[in-house]
Motif scaffolding. Structure first.
Motif, PDB file in Angstrom:
ATOM      1  N   HIS A  24      57.801  74.298 -52.079  1.00 30.90           N
ATOM      2  CA  HIS A  24      57.340  75.474 -52.834  1.00 30.90           C
ATOM      3  C   HIS A  24      56.504  76.376 -51.924  1.00 30.90           C
ATOM      4  O   HIS A  24      55.499  76.942 -52.342  1.00 30.90           O
ATOM      5  CB  HIS A  24      56.516  75.011 -54.047  1.00 30.90           C
ATOM      6  N   LYS A  25      56.955  76.498 -50.683  1.00 31.10           N
ATOM      7  CA  LYS A  25      56.164  77.155 -49.643  1.00 31.10           C
ATOM      8  C   LYS A  25      55.768  78.600 -49.935  1.00 31.10           C
ATOM      9  O   LYS A  25      54.810  79.093 -49.375  1.00 31.10           O
ATOM     10  CB  LYS A  25      56.890  77.079 -48.299  1.00 31.10           C
ATOM     11  N   ASP A  26      56.484  79.260 -50.810  1.00 32.84           N
ATOM     12  CA  ASP A  26      56.161  80.653 -51.102  1.00 32.84           C
ATOM     13  C   ASP A  26      55.325  80.807 -52.370  1.00 32.84           C
ATOM     14  O   ASP A  26      55.160  81.923 -52.865  1.00 32.84           O
ATOM     15  CB  ASP A  26      57.454  81.474 -51.220  1.00 32.84           C
ATOM     16  N   GLU A  27      54.818  79.700 -52.883  1.00 29.03           N
ATOM     17  CA  GLU A  27      54.063  79.727 -54.131  1.00 29.03           C
ATOM     18  C   GLU A  27      52.697  79.080 -53.942  1.00 29.03           C
ATOM     19  O   GLU A  27      52.536  78.180 -53.136  1.00 29.03           O
ATOM     20  CB  GLU A  27      54.783  78.910 -55.215  1.00 29.03           C
ATOM     21  N   SER A  28      51.742  79.524 -54.736  1.00 31.42           N
ATOM     22  CA  SER A  28      50.473  78.813 -54.861  1.00 31.42           C
ATOM     23  C   SER A  28      50.596  77.922 -56.085  1.00 31.42           C
ATOM     24  O   SER A  28      50.992  78.375 -57.154  1.00 31.42           O
ATOM     25  CB  SER A  28      49.314  79.793 -55.052  1.00 31.42           C
ATOM     26  N   ARG A  69      48.597  75.775 -51.377  1.00 25.44           N
ATOM     27  CA  ARG A  69      49.906  76.213 -50.914  1.00 25.44           C
ATOM     28  C   ARG A  69      50.081  75.791 -49.464  1.00 25.44           C
ATOM     29  O   ARG A  69      49.111  75.475 -48.765  1.00 25.44           O
ATOM     30  CB  ARG A  69      50.088  77.723 -51.059  1.00 25.44           C
ATOM     31  N   TRP A  70      51.326  75.791 -49.035  1.00 26.69           N
ATOM     32  CA  TRP A  70      51.659  75.534 -47.639  1.00 26.69           C
ATOM     33  C   TRP A  70      51.333  76.787 -46.853  1.00 26.69           C
ATOM     34  O   TRP A  70      51.606  77.908 -47.305  1.00 26.69           O
ATOM     35  CB  TRP A  70      53.145  75.196 -47.508  1.00 26.69           C
ATOM     36  N   ASN A  71      50.768  76.646 -45.691  1.00 26.33           N
ATOM     37  CA  ASN A  71      50.389  77.781 -44.852  1.00 26.33           C
ATOM     38  C   ASN A  71      51.635  78.405 -44.228  1.00 26.33           C
ATOM     39  O   ASN A  71      52.174  77.899 -43.247  1.00 26.33           O
ATOM     40  CB  ASN A  71      49.417  77.315 -43.766  1.00 26.33           C
ATOM     41  N   GLY A  72      52.067  79.497 -44.796  1.00 25.92           N
ATOM     42  CA  GLY A  72      53.257  80.194 -44.317  1.00 25.92           C
ATOM     43  C   GLY A  72      53.077  80.886 -42.983  1.00 25.92           C
ATOM     44  O   GLY A  72      54.052  81.363 -42.397  1.00 25.92           O
ATOM     45  N   ASP A  73      51.845  80.952 -42.484  1.00 25.34           N
ATOM     46  CA  ASP A  73      51.596  81.570 -41.186  1.00 25.34           C
ATOM     47  C   ASP A  73      51.915  80.630 -40.026  1.00 25.34           C
ATOM     48  O   ASP A  73      51.990  81.069 -38.879  1.00 25.34           O
ATOM     49  CB  ASP A  73      50.148  82.039 -41.078  1.00 25.34           C
ATOM     50  N   PHE A 110      65.717  74.549 -45.922  1.00 30.67           N
ATOM     51  CA  PHE A 110      65.876  75.992 -46.094  1.00 30.67           C
ATOM     52  C   PHE A 110      66.913  76.550 -45.116  1.00 30.67           C
ATOM     53  O   PHE A 110      67.661  77.468 -45.461  1.00 30.67           O
ATOM     54  CB  PHE A 110      64.538  76.708 -45.958  1.00 30.67           C
TER      55      PHE A 110
END
Length: 152
Positions: A41-45, A98-102, A110
């Protein structure tokens, strides 16, 4: 910043610049489950209450937020021991995680999904299309979250 390679198909593995970091995470089944969930769910909090319910379904706790904070803190510490960048993988904001998307990461599920979407639009079998099918077949090493005994 180092490249993370994350494998969720057939196994759960995280590598940092090609070095397997999964062993530092193996002490905690709940911690690994939490990482898998946040990555998927990397794009979600994910709210604390939702994440708690995923990790401890149908369990009552007098202080669920404390249990979750402790788990997150321990996982961050374990990951930071392996690599400081990996220790920044879980981000907290406004009562959610959340997963750190940075963090630069290659996540097999994916990449596999994107390749399958692209292949579903193919109208003819060219050498390039064959190469993509071969890549997809080599990427699929088993079911998502294989070996994980949690239904969530």
């Amino acid at each position: 910043m180092k490249l993370l390679e994350i494998y969720l198909l057939g196994k759960f593995e995280i590598a940092v610049d090609g070095v397997n970091a999964t062993k530092v995470l193996s002490n905690s089944k709940k911690g690994k489950l939490m990482l898998e969930y946040l990555i998927l769910h990397k794009d979600e909090s994910i709210s604390s209450s939702d994440l708690y319910e995923v990790l401890w379904p149908n369990e009552a706790s007098s202080n669920p937020e404390s249990a979750l904070k402790t788990l997150v803190s321990r996982m961050r510490a374990s990951m930071a021991k392996f690599d400081p960048d990996l220790g920044k993988a879980i981000v907290t904001s406004r009562g959610a995680y959340r997963w750190n998307g940075d963090l630069p990461a290659r996540i097999d599920v994916f990449e596999f999904e994107a390749l399958c979407r692209e292949l579903s639009k193919a109208t003819e079998m060219t050498r390039a299309t064959e190469d993509k099918f071969e890549k997809a077949l080599s990427m699929y090493t088993g079911d998502l979250n294989a070996g994980n005994d949690s239904e969530s």
